[in-house]
Design a protein around this motif. Structure first.
Motif, mmCIF file in Angstrom:
data_model
loop_
_atom_site.group_PDB
_atom_site.id
_atom_site.type_symbol
_atom_site.label_atom_id
_atom_site.label_comp_id
_atom_site.label_asym_id
_atom_site.label_seq_id
_atom_site.Cartn_x
_atom_site.Cartn_y
_atom_site.Cartn_z
ATOM 1 N N ALA A 1 47.552 25.606 103.791
ATOM 2 C CA ALA A 1 46.657 24.575 103.667
ATOM 3 C C ALA A 1 47.553 23.519 102.470
ATOM 4 N N ALA A 2 48.715 23.710 101.968
ATOM 5 C CA ALA A 2 49.505 23.105 101.300
ATOM 6 C C ALA A 2 50.509 22.349 102.533
ATOM 7 N N LEU A 3 50.791 22.974 103.297
ATOM 8 C CA LEU A 3 51.695 22.352 104.490
ATOM 9 C C LEU A 3 50.575 21.193 105.250
ATOM 10 N N GLY A 4 49.648 21.651 105.537
ATOM 11 C CA GLY A 4 48.752 20.725 106.187
ATOM 12 C C GLY A 4 48.613 19.489 105.339
ATOM 13 N N GLU A 5 48.526 19.711 103.939
ATOM 14 C CA GLU A 5 48.332 18.414 102.998
ATOM 15 C C GLU A 5 49.630 17.594 103.230
ATOM 16 N N GLU A 6 50.757 18.374 103.302
ATOM 17 C CA GLU A 6 52.048 17.461 103.364
ATOM 18 C C GLU A 6 51.991 16.848 104.792
ATOM 19 N N LEU A 7 51.634 17.491 105.774
ATOM 20 C CA LEU A 7 51.935 16.646 107.032
ATOM 21 C C LEU A 7 51.057 15.748 107.410
ATOM 22 N N HIS A 8 49.756 16.004 107.089
ATOM 23 C CA HIS A 8 48.663 15.124 107.289
ATOM 24 C C HIS A 8 48.219 14.028 106.278
ATOM 25 N N GLY A 9 48.629 14.422 104.933
ATOM 26 C CA GLY A 9 48.263 13.166 104.042
ATOM 27 C C GLY A 9 46.894 13.297 103.783
ATOM 28 N N ARG A 10 46.112 14.560 103.667
ATOM 29 C CA ARG A 10 44.772 14.699 103.375
ATOM 30 C C ARG A 10 44.704 16.194 102.638
ATOM 31 N N VAL A 11 43.927 16.130 101.631
ATOM 32 C CA VAL A 11 43.490 17.406 100.989
ATOM 33 C C VAL A 11 42.421 18.351 101.645
ATOM 34 N N ALA A 12 42.798 19.632 101.777
ATOM 35 C CA ALA A 12 41.981 20.713 102.316
ATOM 36 C C ALA A 12 40.699 20.852 101.122
ATOM 37 N N LEU A 13 39.637 20.357 101.324
ATOM 38 C CA LEU A 13 38.583 20.413 100.460
ATOM 39 C C LEU A 13 37.792 21.718 100.114
ATOM 40 N N GLU A 14 37.977 22.477 101.324
ATOM 41 C CA GLU A 14 37.476 24.104 101.397
ATOM 42 C C GLU A 14 38.102 24.807 100.283
ATOM 43 N N HIS A 15 39.336 24.401 99.823
ATOM 44 C CA HIS A 15 40.156 25.327 98.870
ATOM 45 C C HIS A 15 39.953 24.719 97.351
ATOM 46 N N LEU A 16 39.210 23.749 97.224
ATOM 47 C CA LEU A 16 39.001 23.163 96.039
ATOM 48 C C LEU A 16 37.781 23.418 95.421
ATOM 49 N N HIS A 17 37.658 23.848 93.832
ATOM 50 C CA HIS A 17 36.303 24.195 93.278
ATOM 51 C C HIS A 17 36.055 23.052 92.179
ATOM 52 N N THR A 18 34.886 22.514 92.033
ATOM 53 C CA THR A 18 34.508 21.697 90.957
ATOM 54 C C THR A 18 34.941 22.130 89.713
ATOM 55 N N ALA A 19 34.478 23.516 89.571
ATOM 56 C CA ALA A 19 34.691 23.857 88.256
ATOM 57 C C ALA A 19 36.179 23.989 87.458
ATOM 58 N N ARG A 20 36.870 24.074 88.765
ATOM 59 C CA ARG A 20 38.603 24.289 87.921
ATOM 60 C C ARG A 20 38.903 22.540 87.946
ATOM 61 N N LEU A 21 38.143 21.691 88.336
ATOM 62 C CA LEU A 21 38.854 20.116 88.354
ATOM 63 C C LEU A 21 38.133 19.466 86.991
ATOM 64 N N ASP A 22 39.245 19.029 86.327
ATOM 65 C CA ASP A 22 38.847 18.306 84.772
ATOM 66 C C ASP A 22 39.681 16.876 84.774
ATOM 67 N N GLN A 23 38.783 16.060 84.594
ATOM 68 C CA GLN A 23 39.709 14.771 84.610
ATOM 69 C C GLN A 23 40.546 14.608 83.381
ATOM 70 N N ALA A 24 40.386 15.375 82.480
ATOM 71 C CA ALA A 24 41.381 15.304 81.238
ATOM 72 C C ALA A 24 42.694 15.845 81.711
ATOM 73 N N ASP A 25 42.740 16.511 82.650
ATOM 74 C CA ASP A 25 43.899 17.137 83.335
ATOM 75 C C ASP A 25 44.549 15.989 84.213
ATOM 76 N N PHE A 26 43.956 14.951 84.645
ATOM 77 C CA PHE A 26 44.739 14.002 85.517
ATOM 78 C C PHE A 26 45.445 13.231 84.817
ATOM 79 N N ASP A 27 46.717 13.088 85.571
ATOM 80 C CA ASP A 27 47.813 12.368 84.651
ATOM 81 C C ASP A 27 47.804 10.911 85.343
ATOM 82 N N ASP A 28 47.092 10.126 84.270
ATOM 83 C CA ASP A 28 46.994 8.518 84.596
ATOM 84 C C ASP A 28 47.874 7.707 83.896
ATOM 85 N N THR A 29 49.051 8.250 83.641
ATOM 86 C CA THR A 29 50.065 7.644 82.997
ATOM 87 C C THR A 29 50.559 6.317 83.604
ATOM 88 N N TYR A 30 50.578 6.468 84.889
ATOM 89 C CA TYR A 30 51.049 5.356 85.849
ATOM 90 C C TYR A 30 49.990 4.190 85.683
#
Length: 396
Positions: A175-204
């Protein structure tokens, strides 16, 4: 190293022609700027994530900016026209070199366990080397490893993975290789409960706001005449109003009014909001041409100055569509973690999206942008945007 050789030759020629009295000072400062830019933009991994053609644009531009700063601090006089020509020539030579040698570049060799259960992504720049056992390969024979989590627990494979990581070799899951090659995230391997905006690095984000304002102000001498010409053409073709204002959803779900040149008939939304389709009869004659080359988006630089949008980011959608997609599409709300943009990763790689299925595919690219939120990805998007404008890719 071809890039550095090209820069060295052109800088030598430029210094001899335009600054013979300060030859060594100019050469030294330009070479320092060039080396710094090349070091910051070069890709140390197998060339999968960063587009070499984007670096052909971003590296000379960064070098030019650094050199200007160095020359200004050193109070070295230089002719602007001659100086601007140097990075342009360098970028042109770099791009032509990549085009010439593109087919001669060997594929990236990736070692993979022959019994892997997950499907491997296909790409023309990748060659898979099948490994029956961990002892089948020496690390110097491959450029990277793909590890199936279901088989990675074997002691021999763990030892091989540790040796690869110690040597600085990339180790990916399929899945990570596919992301590297095609520039898109495999949504099937992500879960809403484990994503928190507080963890998003927005210093840029704060730095990016400064880039946005400076970019718009520097572009004003070109933008203002172009805006005037397009406004006159729209008025002559479709009458008034020239501008079309519409409510869109921005960062953190906040609504704002987006400005565009009107490309559709006045009553185009009398039956409610609807996506544009290929051959849409609502689009005017001039509007079809403006949409093809993205000229209808020019007034949105006003939204950038106001802070509603960024030059680069996910495209903002109408509230009606946002409410629908947040109900139907997994993780759609994550795209509102950053400011929407005039152009973005999904626009230059996927194109226009109409309907839930295409929006789901576009969401994969938007999440890739948020996950890799950085100056260098923005530089790559700028390079691809120029190509998109020239070709009209993805317009409707």
């Amino acid at each position: 190293m071809i890039d550095l050789g090209t820069a060295a030759g052109l800088s030598l020629l430029w210094a001899l022609l335009y600054a013979p009295d300060q030859f060594w000072t100019v050469m030294g400062l330009w070479w320092l700027a060039t080396w710094t830019a090349w070091t910051l933009t070069r890709e140390t991994r197998p060339a999968l994530a960063l587009d070499p053609y984007a670096r052909a644009v971003s590296t000379p531009l960064l070098a030019a900016g650094l050199a200007l700063g160095f020359l200004w601090v050193s109070q070295v006089a230089f002719p602007p026209v001659g100086f601007v020509s140097l990075p342009l020539l360098w970028g042109a030579v770099m791009t032509l070199t990549r085009l010439t040698f593109r087919r001669r570049t060997p594929p990236v060799r990736i070692g993979v366990y022959s019994g892997a259960r997950q499907a491997l992504p296909r790409h023309g720049s990748v060659q898979y080397v099948s490994l029956a056992t961990p002892q089948d390969v020496r690390l110097r024979e491959v450029d990277a490893l793909v590890v199936d989590p279901a088989t990675a627990a074997h002691p021999g494979w763990l030892e091989l993975i540790l040796h690869a990581q110690t040597a600085g070799m990339p180790v990916w899951t399929p899945a990570a290789l596919g992301e590297e090659l095609h520039g898109r995230v495999a949504l099937e391997h992500l879960h809403t409960a484990r994503l928190d905006q507080a963890d998003f690095d927005d210093t840029y984000a704060a730095l990016k706001r400064g880039f946005d304002v400076v970019a718009v102000l520097l572009a004003l001498p070109l933008l203002l005449p172009l805006l005037l010409v397009v406004a006159v053409l729209v008025a002559l073709d479709a009458g008034r109003p020239v501008l079309f204002w519409q409510w869109r959803v921005g960062r953190h779900g906040r609504p704002f009014r987006i400005a565009k040149f009107r490309t559709m008939k006045r009553d185009s939304e009398r039956h409610g909001a609807a996506f544009a389709t290929c051959g849409d009869l609502r689009v005017t004659r001039l509007g079809r041409w403006l949409r093809k080359f993205r000229l209808d988006e020019l007034p949105q630089f006003w939204n950038v100055l106001r802070g509603d949008m960024s030059v680069i980011g996910p495209r903002p959608e109408q509230q009606t569509f946002v409410e629908q997609f947040e109900r139907d599409l997994h993780l759609y709300a994550v795209r509102h973690w950053v400011k929407p943009g005039i152009t973005g990763w999904a626009q230059v790689t996927h194109g226009y999206a109409a309907g839930a299925d295409e929006t789901l595919e576009k969401l994969r690219y938007d999440l890739y942008y948020i996950k890799n939120f950085s100056f260098w990805l923005d530089a790559r998007i700028v390079a691809k945007t120029l190509w998109t404008i020239m070709t009209g890719f993805g317009a409707r």
